[in-house]
Design a protein around this motif. Structure first.
Motif, mmCIF file in Angstrom:
data_model
loop_
_atom_site.group_PDB
_atom_site.id
_atom_site.type_symbol
_atom_site.label_atom_id
_atom_site.label_comp_id
_atom_site.label_asym_id
_atom_site.label_seq_id
_atom_site.Cartn_x
_atom_site.Cartn_y
_atom_site.Cartn_z
ATOM 1 N N SER A 21 37.909 27.197 33.748
ATOM 2 C CA SER A 21 36.670 26.930 34.488
ATOM 3 C C SER A 21 36.722 27.600 35.857
ATOM 4 O O SER A 21 37.772 28.078 36.304
ATOM 5 C CB SER A 21 36.500 25.414 34.672
ATOM 6 N N PHE A 22 35.597 27.604 36.527
ATOM 7 C CA PHE A 22 35.516 28.200 37.866
ATOM 8 C C PHE A 22 36.521 27.543 38.812
ATOM 9 O O PHE A 22 37.261 28.225 39.511
ATOM 10 C CB PHE A 22 34.099 28.069 38.433
ATOM 11 N N ASN A 23 36.555 26.216 38.822
ATOM 12 C CA ASN A 23 37.452 25.508 39.748
ATOM 13 C C ASN A 23 38.920 25.782 39.439
ATOM 14 O O ASN A 23 39.714 26.008 40.359
ATOM 15 C CB ASN A 23 37.189 24.006 39.744
ATOM 16 N N ASN A 24 39.291 25.768 38.179
ATOM 17 C CA ASN A 24 40.689 26.047 37.821
ATOM 18 C C ASN A 24 41.063 27.479 38.184
ATOM 19 O O ASN A 24 42.163 27.741 38.669
ATOM 20 C CB ASN A 24 40.933 25.781 36.338
ATOM 21 N N ARG A 25 40.129 28.401 37.946
ATOM 22 C CA ARG A 25 40.369 29.803 38.297
ATOM 23 C C ARG A 25 40.506 29.955 39.815
ATOM 24 O O ARG A 25 41.398 30.645 40.309
ATOM 25 C CB ARG A 25 39.222 30.665 37.772
ATOM 26 N N MET A 26 39.628 29.292 40.570
ATOM 27 C CA MET A 26 39.680 29.386 42.037
ATOM 28 C C MET A 26 40.932 28.722 42.602
ATOM 29 O O MET A 26 41.551 29.257 43.528
ATOM 30 C CB MET A 26 38.428 28.759 42.672
ATOM 31 N N ASN A 27 41.306 27.564 42.057
ATOM 32 C CA ASN A 27 42.533 26.899 42.527
ATOM 33 C C ASN A 27 43.732 27.820 42.355
ATOM 34 O O ASN A 27 44.553 27.973 43.271
ATOM 35 C CB ASN A 27 42.769 25.593 41.765
ATOM 36 N N LEU A 28 43.835 28.446 41.206
ATOM 37 C CA LEU A 28 44.955 29.342 40.935
ATOM 38 C C LEU A 28 44.871 30.597 41.796
ATOM 39 O O LEU A 28 45.863 31.017 42.396
ATOM 40 C CB LEU A 28 44.981 29.704 39.442
ATOM 41 N N ALA A 29 43.680 31.190 41.896
ATOM 42 C CA ALA A 29 43.513 32.411 42.692
ATOM 43 C C ALA A 29 43.819 32.166 44.165
ATOM 44 O O ALA A 29 44.502 32.971 44.803
ATOM 45 C CB ALA A 29 42.094 32.956 42.531
ATOM 46 N N LEU A 30 43.337 31.056 44.716
ATOM 47 C CA LEU A 30 43.611 30.742 46.126
ATOM 48 C C LEU A 30 45.093 30.517 46.358
ATOM 49 O O LEU A 30 45.644 30.974 47.364
ATOM 50 C CB LEU A 30 42.811 29.519 46.575
ATOM 51 N N LEU A 31 45.739 29.823 45.450
ATOM 52 C CA LEU A 31 47.169 29.561 45.582
ATOM 53 C C LEU A 31 47.959 30.869 45.549
ATOM 54 O O LEU A 31 48.872 31.079 46.346
ATOM 55 C CB LEU A 31 47.635 28.614 44.478
ATOM 56 N N LEU A 32 47.582 31.763 44.641
ATOM 57 C CA LEU A 32 48.268 33.054 44.541
ATOM 58 C C LEU A 32 47.937 33.979 45.715
ATOM 59 O O LEU A 32 48.770 34.767 46.145
ATOM 60 C CB LEU A 32 47.896 33.750 43.223
ATOM 61 N N ALA A 33 46.722 33.888 46.231
ATOM 62 C CA ALA A 33 46.281 34.782 47.308
ATOM 63 C C ALA A 33 46.788 34.352 48.670
ATOM 64 O O ALA A 33 47.250 35.176 49.457
ATOM 65 C CB ALA A 33 44.759 34.866 47.329
ATOM 66 N N ALA A 34 46.692 33.075 48.951
ATOM 67 C CA ALA A 34 46.963 32.605 50.307
ATOM 68 C C ALA A 34 48.069 31.574 50.385
ATOM 69 O O ALA A 34 48.342 31.044 51.453
ATOM 70 C CB ALA A 34 45.685 32.014 50.907
ATOM 71 N N GLY A 35 48.704 31.306 49.279
ATOM 72 C CA GLY A 35 49.797 30.342 49.283
ATOM 73 C C GLY A 35 51.032 30.900 49.962
ATOM 74 O O GLY A 35 51.030 32.023 50.490
ATOM 75 N N ASP A 36 52.085 30.137 49.941
ATOM 76 C CA ASP A 36 53.337 30.527 50.569
ATOM 77 C C ASP A 36 53.874 31.820 49.958
ATOM 78 O O ASP A 36 53.599 32.145 48.808
ATOM 79 C CB ASP A 36 54.354 29.387 50.383
ATOM 80 N N LYS A 37 54.652 32.562 50.721
ATOM 81 C CA LYS A 37 55.220 33.840 50.267
ATOM 82 C C LYS A 37 56.008 33.686 48.967
ATOM 83 O O LYS A 37 56.097 34.622 48.190
ATOM 84 C CB LYS A 37 56.144 34.431 51.339
ATOM 85 N N GLU A 38 56.575 32.510 48.748
ATOM 86 C CA GLU A 38 57.369 32.256 47.544
ATOM 87 C C GLU A 38 56.570 32.479 46.263
ATOM 88 O O GLU A 38 57.135 32.859 45.243
ATOM 89 C CB GLU A 38 57.875 30.806 47.540
ATOM 90 N N ILE A 39 55.264 32.214 46.319
ATOM 91 C CA ILE A 39 54.456 32.256 45.097
ATOM 92 C C ILE A 39 53.301 33.243 45.177
ATOM 93 O O ILE A 39 52.534 33.349 44.221
ATOM 94 C CB ILE A 39 53.912 30.846 44.768
ATOM 95 N N GLN A 40 53.166 33.961 46.265
ATOM 96 C CA GLN A 40 52.043 34.888 46.405
ATOM 97 C C GLN A 40 52.089 36.002 45.371
ATOM 98 O O GLN A 40 53.140 36.568 45.094
ATOM 99 C CB GLN A 40 52.029 35.523 47.793
ATOM 100 N N ASN A 41 50.936 36.283 44.816
ATOM 101 C CA ASN A 41 50.768 37.409 43.902
ATOM 102 C C ASN A 41 49.314 37.844 44.057
ATOM 103 O O ASN A 41 48.438 37.401 43.314
ATOM 104 C CB ASN A 41 51.089 37.015 42.466
ATOM 105 N N GLN A 42 49.079 38.704 45.036
ATOM 106 C CA GLN A 42 47.709 39.069 45.369
ATOM 107 C C GLN A 42 47.040 39.904 44.285
ATOM 108 O O GLN A 42 45.833 39.808 44.095
ATOM 109 C CB GLN A 42 47.682 39.778 46.722
ATOM 110 N N VAL A 43 47.811 40.683 43.552
ATOM 111 C CA VAL A 43 47.232 41.474 42.457
ATOM 112 C C VAL A 43 46.691 40.536 41.381
ATOM 113 O O VAL A 43 45.566 40.700 40.901
ATOM 114 C CB VAL A 43 48.281 42.458 41.881
#
Length: 180
Positions: free
Chosen positions: A75-97
């Motif tokens: 869903s939109f919310n699940n996709r956004m939660n994951l995208a935000l976490l990967l985009a702006a989360g801690d360096k340990e888990i960032q994956n901007q691509v």
């Protein structure tokens, strides 16, 4: 008939109140709005903010949970939660691509205008970050190559200096031997 009418009136009153599902009774007479925080962008941003205090292990667990939620229900919310976490989360888990890939997969039609605008802003930001990262990688490789070349040139200079000193010593020895 009076008894039936008296029994139906409270029932109709209860049905009318239950139809107001957006209201919650706090006290005997007050009704206040219920805030649904599970289906909007602010809840995604609040979750991202709360993740800032997590340990690396907890972040990895949260990321795995968000990945599972998205795989189970994209869903939109699940996709956004994951995208935000990967985009702006801690360096340990960032994956901007990967975050950009998730954002590019969003269907703009069911999203509100504010959600669409946030997606556009995030995509622009991530594209710029990825481009900067790519340029940084190229510059780092070039710098590494130049450092290697500088090292080689220093070694050559050292060898040439040694040869020059040997020639000068030899010339002095020859001049000292001829002059006697």
């Amino acid at each position: 008939m009076n008894r039936i009418g008296l029994a139906v009136i409270p029932l109709l009153f209860i049905l009318a109140l239950t139809g107001c599902s957006g209201l919650q009774q706090v006290s005997g007479y007050e009704l206040v709005p219920v805030i649904d925080r599970g289906s909007d962008i602010s809840s995604c941003l609040e979750e991202l903010h709360e993740s800032r205090d997590l340990t690396p292990g907890q972040l990895k667990t949260l990321l795995a949970s968000r990945e599972h939620d998205f795989q189970y229900n994209p869903s939109f919310n699940n996709r956004m939660n994951l995208a935000l976490l990967l985009a702006a989360g801690d360096k340990e888990i960032q994956n901007q691509v990967r975050a950009l890939e998730l954002l590019e997969g969003i269907d703009p039609m069911p999203a509100s205008t504010s959600e669409q605008e946030l997606v556009i802003i995030l995509k622009q930001f991530l594209e710029a970050q990825i481009e900067i990262s790519s340029k940084n990688d190229v510059l780092s490789r070039q710098l590494s190559e130049q450092d290697k070349q500088i090292g080689e040139l220093k070694q050559q200079l050292k060898e040439l200096t040694t040869i020059e000193q040997n020639i000068q010593h030899r010339d002095k020895a020859i001049e000292g031997g001829d002059g006697q």
